[in-house]
Design a protein around this motif. Structure first.
Motif, PDB file in Angstrom:
ATOM      1  N   ASN A  39       0.836  -1.191   0.000  1.00  0.00           N
ATOM      2  CA  ASN A  39       0.000   0.000   0.000  1.00  0.00           C
ATOM      3  C   ASN A  39       0.879   1.252   0.000  1.00  0.00           C
ATOM      4  N   ILE A  40       0.884   1.984  -1.100  1.00  0.00           N
ATOM      5  CA  ILE A  40       1.715   3.180  -1.244  1.00  0.00           C
ATOM      6  C   ILE A  40       1.262   4.279  -0.290  1.00  0.00           C
ATOM      7  N   LYS A  41      -0.035   4.390  -0.065  1.00  0.00           N
ATOM      8  CA  LYS A  41      -0.545   5.419   0.843  1.00  0.00           C
ATOM      9  C   LYS A  41      -0.031   5.209   2.260  1.00  0.00           C
ATOM     10  N   LYS A  42       0.075   3.962   2.680  1.00  0.00           N
ATOM     11  CA  LYS A  42       0.564   3.666   4.025  1.00  0.00           C
ATOM     12  C   LYS A  42       2.018   4.111   4.156  1.00  0.00           C
ATOM     13  N   GLY A  43       2.837   3.825   3.168  1.00  0.00           N
ATOM     14  CA  GLY A  43       4.234   4.235   3.187  1.00  0.00           C
ATOM     15  C   GLY A  43       4.381   5.747   3.221  1.00  0.00           C
ATOM     16  N   PHE A  44       3.577   6.422   2.407  1.00  0.00           N
ATOM     17  CA  PHE A  44       3.608   7.881   2.395  1.00  0.00           C
ATOM     18  C   PHE A  44       3.189   8.439   3.747  1.00  0.00           C
ATOM     19  N   SER A  45       2.189   7.839   4.356  1.00  0.00           N
ATOM     20  CA  SER A  45       1.689   8.284   5.654  1.00  0.00           C
ATOM     21  C   SER A  45       2.752   8.125   6.744  1.00  0.00           C
ATOM     22  N   VAL A  46       3.454   6.997   6.737  1.00  0.00           N
ATOM     23  CA  VAL A  46       4.488   6.743   7.747  1.00  0.00           C
ATOM     24  C   VAL A  46       5.633   7.738   7.607  1.00  0.00           C
ATOM     25  N   ILE A  47       6.090   7.965   6.399  1.00  0.00           N
ATOM     26  CA  ILE A  47       7.202   8.897   6.178  1.00  0.00           C
ATOM     27  C   ILE A  47       6.765  10.326   6.499  1.00  0.00           C
ATOM     28  N   SER A  48       5.545  10.678   6.147  1.00  0.00           N
ATOM     29  CA  SER A  48       5.040  12.015   6.465  1.00  0.00           C
ATOM     30  C   SER A  48       4.950  12.236   7.968  1.00  0.00           C
ATOM     31  N   LYS A  49       4.507  11.223   8.681  1.00  0.00           N
ATOM     32  CA  LYS A  49       4.409  11.329  10.136  1.00  0.00           C
ATOM     33  C   LYS A  49       5.795  11.493  10.757  1.00  0.00           C
ATOM     34  N   PHE A  50       6.779  10.733  10.234  1.00  0.00           N
ATOM     35  CA  PHE A  50       8.149  10.886  10.733  1.00  0.00           C
ATOM     36  C   PHE A  50       8.670  12.290  10.434  1.00  0.00           C
ATOM     37  N   ASN A  51       8.475  12.767   9.211  1.00  0.00           N
ATOM     38  CA  ASN A  51       8.955  14.103   8.829  1.00  0.00           C
ATOM     39  C   ASN A  51       8.337  15.189   9.705  1.00  0.00           C
ATOM     40  N   ASP A  52       7.059  15.062  10.000  1.00  0.00           N
ATOM     41  CA  ASP A  52       6.385  16.029  10.856  1.00  0.00           C
ATOM     42  C   ASP A  52       7.001  16.040  12.256  1.00  0.00           C
ATOM     43  N   ASN A  53       7.196  14.848  12.814  1.00  0.00           N
ATOM     44  CA  ASN A  53       7.795  14.748  14.145  1.00  0.00           C
ATOM     45  C   ASN A  53       9.231  15.278  14.148  1.00  0.00           C
ATOM     46  N   HIS A  54      10.001  14.945  13.128  1.00  0.00           N
ATOM     47  CA  HIS A  54      11.389  15.403  13.049  1.00  0.00           C
ATOM     48  C   HIS A  54      11.455  16.930  12.949  1.00  0.00           C
ATOM     49  N   SER A  55      10.593  17.519  12.147  1.00  0.00           N
ATOM     50  CA  SER A  55      10.566  18.980  12.012  1.00  0.00           C
ATOM     51  C   SER A  55      10.256  19.650  13.347  1.00  0.00           C
ATOM     52  N   GLN A  56       9.351  19.066  14.095  1.00  0.00           N
ATOM     53  CA  GLN A  56       9.012  19.618  15.403  1.00  0.00           C
ATOM     54  C   GLN A  56      10.192  19.516  16.363  1.00  0.00           C
TER      55      GLN A  56
END
Length: 95
Positions: A39-56
Motif C-alpha cells: 500500500n503506497i498510501k501507508k508508506g507515504f503516511s508513515v514517512i510524512s508522520k516521521f517528517n512532521d515529528n522530526h521537524s518539530q
C-alpha cells in the motif's frame, strides 16, 4: 549519499553506530515499508508522520512520537535516532 553528508556522518562518528540521522531513517522507512506493505498510501503516511515529528524536534518542540527515542549530537546538534526505537515505531505504524 552526497560527499558532504558522508563527511558529516564520519565526523559525527555514525558510520558503525546504532544512531541514525533523519536521512538514514527515511531511507530505512522507505525500504522497510516497500517490503512489508504494498500500500503506497501507508508508506507515504508513515514517512510524512516521521517528517512532521522530526521537524518539530528540530524546531525545539516536544517529541510527540513516544516510541521514537532521540538525542542531539553534542557538536553538530543534529537530531539522531536509535535504530531500535525506529524499528519499534515503524512496527507500531504498520501493524
Amino acid at each position: 549519499m552526497g560527499v558532504r553528508l558522508a563527511m558529516r556522518k564520519e565526523l559525527m562518528g555514525l558510520n558503525n553506530s546504532d544512531m541514525l540521522t533523519a536521512d538514514d531513517v527515511r531511507t530505512h522507512l522507505t525500504k522497510t515499508v516497500k517490503q512489508r506493505s504494498p500500500n503506497i498510501k501507508k508508506g507515504f503516511s508513515v514517512i510524512s508522520k516521521f517528517n512532521d515529528n522530526h521537524s518539530q524536534l528540530v524546531s525545539g518542540d516536544n517529541n510527540k512520537e513516544r516510541l521514537l527515542k532521540f538525542e542531539r549530537h553534542r557538536l553538530f546538534k543534529d537530531v539522531l535516532y536509535t535504530r531500535q526505537s525506529v524499528d519499534a515505531w515503524l512496527n507500531s505504524q504498520i501493524n
